[in-house]
Design an enzyme around this catalytic site. Structure first.
Site, short mmCIF file in Angstrom:
data_model
loop_
_atom_site.label_atom_id
_atom_site.label_comp_id
_atom_site.label_asym_id
_atom_site.label_seq_id
_atom_site.Cartn_x
_atom_site.Cartn_y
_atom_site.Cartn_z
N HIS A 62 0.86 -0.56 -0.03
CA HIS A 62 0.26 0.25 -0.35
C HIS A 62 0.91 1.58 -0.24
O HIS A 62 1.23 1.72 0.58
CB HIS A 62 -1.10 -0.23 1.11
CG HIS A 62 -2.06 0.96 1.69
ND1 HIS A 62 -3.39 0.93 1.74
CD2 HIS A 62 -2.21 2.22 1.11
CE1 HIS A 62 -3.57 1.75 1.69
NE2 HIS A 62 -3.17 2.75 0.75
N HIS A 64 1.22 5.60 -2.10
CA HIS A 64 1.38 6.39 -3.23
C HIS A 64 1.93 6.99 -3.92
O HIS A 64 2.69 7.32 -3.02
CB HIS A 64 0.00 7.46 -2.96
CG HIS A 64 -0.72 6.84 -1.85
ND1 HIS A 64 -2.70 6.56 -2.30
CD2 HIS A 64 -1.69 6.30 -0.16
CE1 HIS A 64 -3.63 6.07 -2.23
NE2 HIS A 64 -3.05 5.60 -0.79
N LEU A 65 2.42 6.77 -5.31
CA LEU A 65 3.86 7.38 -5.74
C LEU A 65 3.55 8.54 -6.71
O LEU A 65 4.19 10.02 -7.26
CB LEU A 65 3.79 6.13 -6.62
CG LEU A 65 4.78 4.78 -5.90
CD1 LEU A 65 5.73 3.67 -6.67
CD2 LEU A 65 5.73 4.53 -4.42
N ASN A 96 -4.76 5.98 -6.92
CA ASN A 96 -5.29 7.63 -7.50
C ASN A 96 -4.79 8.61 -7.91
O ASN A 96 -3.91 9.66 -6.64
CB ASN A 96 -5.80 7.94 -5.77
CG ASN A 96 -5.25 7.76 -4.83
OD1 ASN A 96 -4.04 7.21 -5.21
ND2 ASN A 96 -5.20 8.18 -3.60
N HIS A 181 -10.58 0.32 0.90
CA HIS A 181 -10.83 1.58 2.10
C HIS A 181 -12.01 1.91 2.56
O HIS A 181 -12.91 1.75 1.93
CB HIS A 181 -9.91 2.63 1.49
CG HIS A 181 -10.65 3.98 2.55
ND1 HIS A 181 -9.27 4.74 2.85
CD2 HIS A 181 -11.30 4.21 2.78
CE1 HIS A 181 -9.34 5.19 3.04
NE2 HIS A 181 -11.20 6.37 2.70
N HIS A 234 -5.43 -0.64 5.85
CA HIS A 234 -5.63 0.25 6.98
C HIS A 234 -6.18 0.13 8.08
O HIS A 234 -7.11 1.22 8.89
CB HIS A 234 -4.54 1.68 7.14
CG HIS A 234 -5.88 2.64 5.54
ND1 HIS A 234 -6.82 2.22 6.18
CD2 HIS A 234 -6.10 2.80 4.68
CE1 HIS A 234 -7.43 3.29 4.52
NE2 HIS A 234 -6.47 2.82 3.84
N ASN A 280 -6.08 9.66 6.89
CA ASN A 280 -7.48 8.53 6.90
C ASN A 280 -7.47 7.49 6.76
O ASN A 280 -6.74 6.89 5.37
CB ASN A 280 -8.42 8.90 5.72
CG ASN A 280 -9.74 8.97 5.49
OD1 ASN A 280 -10.37 7.88 6.38
ND2 ASN A 280 -10.48 9.23 4.56
N ASP A 307 1.20 2.98 3.69
CA ASP A 307 -0.16 3.83 3.41
C ASP A 307 1.20 5.09 2.60
O ASP A 307 0.16 6.57 3.30
CB ASP A 307 -0.98 3.94 4.20
CG ASP A 307 -2.03 4.71 3.91
OD1 ASP A 307 -1.32 4.81 2.50
OD2 ASP A 307 -3.12 5.22 4.88
N HIS A 311 2.42 14.37 0.69
CA HIS A 311 1.81 14.93 0.35
C HIS A 311 3.04 16.81 0.66
O HIS A 311 3.81 16.86 1.26
CB HIS A 311 1.05 15.53 0.97
CG HIS A 311 -0.30 14.79 0.53
ND1 HIS A 311 -0.52 15.09 -0.17
CD2 HIS A 311 -0.68 13.89 1.46
CE1 HIS A 311 -1.49 13.92 -0.46
NE2 HIS A 311 -1.65 13.79 0.24
ZN LIG Z 1 -7.01 4.41 1.94
#
Ligand SMILES: [Zn+2]
Length: 452
Positions: A62, A64-65, A96, A181, A234, A280, A307, A311
């Site tokens: 999990h 996010h790249l 996403n 999620h 998560h 979240n 996760d 940002h």
């Molecule tokens: Zn999530």
């Protein structure tokens, strides 16, 4: 012939039931021998691994790249280098992005881009619904054909029960799970932090724990009826864990992950770190953190996943909020304006470069064995992603993480290889980190050069 000999290391390979001191010979990208003592073949590079752990390469299911779409936060290049520095040989990249990974061209772009980079391996996660809009499913066959190994709308829950049921049937027919999620948005109310002491003290809207557990109750019922494998991303509350246990007894095929921040921190961290402790699901109460610890210990939780959610400061509204929070400062009671800014700040923290250090604390505290930790960070993630990885037997691909379990170091976000710095672990002392990350027999990260 390329050869590499790791000498005198503690080989921890739960999938082969091995935990002891061995020499490991790598040849042409594969594990060629694991023996109590091996002579160095001519021309082989040799590494003295005394006191170090030799584990199957760590896998994070999990992350996010942010690529394609958000180069100010992360790229496939910076993200995979951060992964390698954190000891990960493989990471599963969530869908996403912008555009969303809901069609084969995007999946192929991610794979092609990652292959040009000498770092961790990327496994694409396909969206469940087109544009993550929850209205129409992706073409599961085409996405799997392009290389997706997991399906998820992560970041957003799948609200439509009928769509979820259809999606579960399709993904399972292909042999893949859906990672969920779990959030009932009519209950989470766009809450900024956990509903309770922290939300009251900050004066912000709280995110209730039922928002997660009520959705898990619905989804595990659907999955059980469909006899489909699901993965809960998560997991963060005591009730969620009780539900997972109960539904397993009824026969549900469910795995789950926990993030390091959800087992290492409670919601009071939001009082100190503000937007850098906002995610979240949110950090939860002490009672929930204790329940997570117990569920790690008793095996309810199958795996650890970061996760990783980079940002930039603008997305975190740091220009407005940074001055209000910090170590040693009293937690602010936010004005209505500041509370609104806080609610709008993007969710998530970076995690790839702190995950292993935080997870090793579970072993140092005596909660779980080293072997169980490696199982949670390599063998179990490999099973979820249907990868022929997570094991160090002769003939296996030589994806290996060499870990120094005892080195003490301080989290310094300015030294991260990730493009982003949003972490509530700044300044924390951790014990243990990856020293060498090896993918298919090649060193992709060498921490001996930057010893603490
Ligand atoms: Zn999530």
């Amino acid at each position: 012939m390329k050869q590499f000999l790791l000498k005198f290391g503690r080989v921890i390979d739960p999938a082969s039931n091995r935990d002891g001191v061995f020499d490991v010979l790598l040849r042409d990208g594969r594990v060629s021998a694991v023996e109590p003592q091996l002579p160095a073949p001519e021309g082989a590079r040799s590494v003295d691994a005394r006191g170090l752990w030799i584990a199957p390469g760590l896998i994070d299911v999990h992350v996010h790249l942010r690529d394609p779409g958000f180069p100010e936060k992360e790229t496939i290049s910076t993200g995979l280098r951060a992964a390698a520095a954190g000891g990960f040989t493989t990471v599963a990249a969530m869908a996403n992005t912008s555009p969303v990974n809901d069609r084969p061209e995007i999946t192929r772009y991610m794979i092609d881009r990652s292959r040009a980079i000498h770092a961790a391996t990327l496994v694409p996660v396909s969206a469940v619904s087109k544009a993550l809009a929850g209205a129409e499913t992706v073409d599961f066959e085409a996405m799997a054909e392009a290389g997706a190994q997991l399906f998820s709308d992560d970041g957003i829950p799948v609200d439509d029960s009928r769509l979820l049921k259809r999606a579960l049937e399709r993904a399972n027919r292909l042999g893949f799970a859906i990672s969920l999620h779990e959030e009932d948005r009519s209950l989470s109310c766009n809450g900024a932090v956990n509903a309770g002491d922290a939300s009251r003290r900050l004066g912000v809207i709280g995110y209730s724990d039922e928002a997660e557990s009520e959705r898990i109750r619905r989804d595990l019922t659907i999955a059980l009826e469909a006899n489909a494998a699901v993965h809960i991303a998560h997991v963060s509350t005591a009730e969620s864990l009780d539900l997972i246990r109960a539904m397993r007894i009824k026969g549900a095929r469910v795995t789950c992950e926990v993030t390091p921040h959800h087992f290492a921190l409670d919601d009071s961290a939001a009082l100190t770190w503000g937007p850098n402790a906002k995610m979240n699901p949110p950090l939860r109460s002490r009672r929930d953190v204790d329940a997570i610890g117990a569920a790690i210990e008793d095996g309810t939780i199958d795996m650890i996943a970061s996760d990783h959610a980079p940002h930039d400061p603008q997305s975190k509204h740091m220009d407005h909020l940074a001055g209000l929070f910090g170590p040693g400062m009293a937690a602010p009671h936010l004005s209505a304006d500041d509370a609104a800014e806080f609610a709008r700040a993007a969710n998530g923290i970076v995690g790839l470069e702190t995950s292993l250090g935080l997870a090793l604390a579970l072993v140092h505290r005596g909660l779980i064995s080293a072997s169980r930790l490696i199982s949670m960070m390599s063998a179990a993630p490999a099973r979820l992603l249907k990868l022929n990885r997570g094991r160090l037997a002769v003939g296996d691909t030589a994806d290996i993480t060499v870990i120094d379990p005892d080195v003490e170091w301080t989290v310094e976000p300015d030294r991260f290889l990730s493009k982003s710095r949003n972490t509530p672990f700044r300044g924390m002392r951790l014990k243990g980190r990856a020293l060498l990350t090896i993918v298919a027999g090649e060193i992709v990260y060498d921490g001996r050069k930057s010893a603490a």
